[in-house]
Design an enzyme around this catalytic site. Structure first.
Site, mmCIF file in Angstrom:
data_model
loop_
_atom_site.group_PDB
_atom_site.id
_atom_site.type_symbol
_atom_site.label_atom_id
_atom_site.label_comp_id
_atom_site.label_asym_id
_atom_site.label_seq_id
_atom_site.Cartn_x
_atom_site.Cartn_y
_atom_site.Cartn_z
ATOM 1 N N HIS A 55 51.721 -109.851 83.256
ATOM 2 C CA HIS A 55 52.909 -110.315 84.402
ATOM 3 C C HIS A 55 52.095 -110.021 85.807
ATOM 4 C CE1 HIS A 55 53.867 -106.084 83.886
ATOM 5 N NE2 HIS A 55 54.505 -105.876 84.759
ATOM 6 N N HIS A 57 52.848 -107.889 88.680
ATOM 7 C CA HIS A 57 52.707 -106.818 89.250
ATOM 8 C C HIS A 57 51.334 -106.203 89.666
ATOM 9 C CE1 HIS A 57 57.195 -105.722 88.005
ATOM 10 N NE2 HIS A 57 57.133 -106.485 89.286
ATOM 11 N N ASP A 59 49.958 -103.455 89.689
ATOM 12 C CA ASP A 59 49.478 -102.515 88.739
ATOM 13 C C ASP A 59 48.898 -103.077 87.272
ATOM 14 O OD1 ASP A 59 52.110 -102.832 88.068
ATOM 15 O OD2 ASP A 59 51.981 -101.037 86.599
ATOM 16 N N HIS A 60 49.045 -104.596 87.515
ATOM 17 C CA HIS A 60 48.559 -105.276 86.180
ATOM 18 C C HIS A 60 47.383 -106.154 86.406
ATOM 19 C CE1 HIS A 60 51.647 -103.499 83.578
ATOM 20 N NE2 HIS A 60 52.130 -103.244 84.626
ATOM 21 N N HIS A 113 61.677 -107.900 82.498
ATOM 22 C CA HIS A 113 61.038 -107.030 83.275
ATOM 23 C C HIS A 113 60.726 -107.807 84.674
ATOM 24 C CE1 HIS A 113 58.567 -103.984 85.268
ATOM 25 N NE2 HIS A 113 57.596 -104.608 85.147
ATOM 26 N N ASP A 132 54.558 -104.419 80.307
ATOM 27 C CA ASP A 132 55.676 -103.503 80.597
ATOM 28 C C ASP A 132 56.781 -103.886 79.835
ATOM 29 O OD1 ASP A 132 54.050 -102.137 82.310
ATOM 30 O OD2 ASP A 132 54.994 -102.809 84.139
ATOM 31 N N HIS A 170 51.733 -98.489 80.158
ATOM 32 C CA HIS A 170 51.786 -97.164 80.860
ATOM 33 C C HIS A 170 51.979 -96.012 79.720
ATOM 34 C CE1 HIS A 170 52.621 -98.723 84.901
ATOM 35 N NE2 HIS A 170 53.127 -99.765 84.372
#
Ligand code: ZN
Ligand code: FE
Length: 254
Positions: A55, A57, A59-60, A113, A132, A170
């Site tokens: 996805h 975000h 942090d990905h 999400h 996530d 995570h």
């Protein structure tokens, strides 16, 4: 056959390298950053061919453009969110497959999400990269989706073979466990798992990947049909999606 290497980055993210052993092709899943990925590739002597994003975000996907610029790899991500995946070349969705050398992943749409979120299931290797959507003992917040969407997404993952290894993005397991025991305190497997997780985290040991079978037995977000969970929530016999939604609401406030 895949060889999988886990790279802990930022405060609690996991990035994965997946090597197709026969052909040497290597994918990185959800590169939050690029430097640690380059270092790990170097250390392993693996050649990056693909970036797989679950996805959008940061942090990905934060390492997407730098890795593509330096290595020239192809970027694969969710079709439903292609406009938000930096550098995307190949957009995939439900029912598509992704081939890494001789290894094949089935793709599932798992929104909730975020609006566009996909999971990659390498069936022959029992490996699920779910970003996530599903965590060890948890799931992520519903930033852009409805409880119904997330429950449908989790229901797809819940139906995979129990021996599937869940490579989530995570290390949130200890906090998830602290919440889980509040909604299903009677679940002995859960209480036992929490003790192991607390021991592991006390010495900095990783709790990811987990096995789907243990998620099915202990993760409250996969267990809206649990009579104990329903009783704790005061929702005996309620529709599963409503039980899931209430569990998620309580976690948001926990
Ligand atoms: Zn996210
Ligand atoms: Fe994340």
């Amino acid at each position: 056959m895949l060889e999988i290497h886990q790279i802990p980055v930022l405060s609690d993210n996991y990035v994965y390298l997946a090597l197709d052993v026969e052909t040497g092709k290597t994918a990185v899943i959800d590169p939050a950053v690029h430097e640690e990925v380059l270092a790990a590739l170097d250390e392993k002597g693996w050649m990056l061919s693909h970036i797989l994003n679950t996805h959008h975000h940061a942090d990905h996907t934060g390492g997407n453009l730098a890795l593509k610029e330096r290595i020239g790899c192809r970027i694969v991500g969710p079709r439903a969110d292609r406009d938000r995946i930096p550098g995307i070349d190949v957009a995939l969705g439900e029912g598509d497959t992704f081939t890494l050398g001789k290894s094949v992943a089935r793709v599932f749409d798992v929104p909730g999400h975020t609006r566009g979120h996909i999971a990659y299931w390498f069936e022959a290797d029992n490996a699920l990269f779910c970003g996530d959507t599903l965590f060890a003992l948890g799931c992520d917040r519903l930033f852009e989706g409805t409880p119904q969407q997330m429950w449908d997404s989790l229901s797809k993952l819940r139906a995979l073979p129990p021996q599937t290894r869940v490579y989530c993005a995570h290390e949130y397991t200890q906090a998830n466990a602290a919440f889980a025991v509040t909604v299903e305190p009677q679940n002995r497997a859960l209480v036992a798992r929490k003790a192991v997780i607390d021991d592991f985290r006390a010495i900095g040991r990783r709790t990811v990947p987990s096995i789907l079978a243990e998620e099915l037995a202990t993760n409250p977000f996969l267990r809206p049909d649990s009579p104990d969970l329903q009783r704790t929530l005061g929702m005996e016999g309620a529709p599963l999606v409503d039980v899931f939604a209430e569990t998620r609401r309580r976690k948001d406030r926990f």
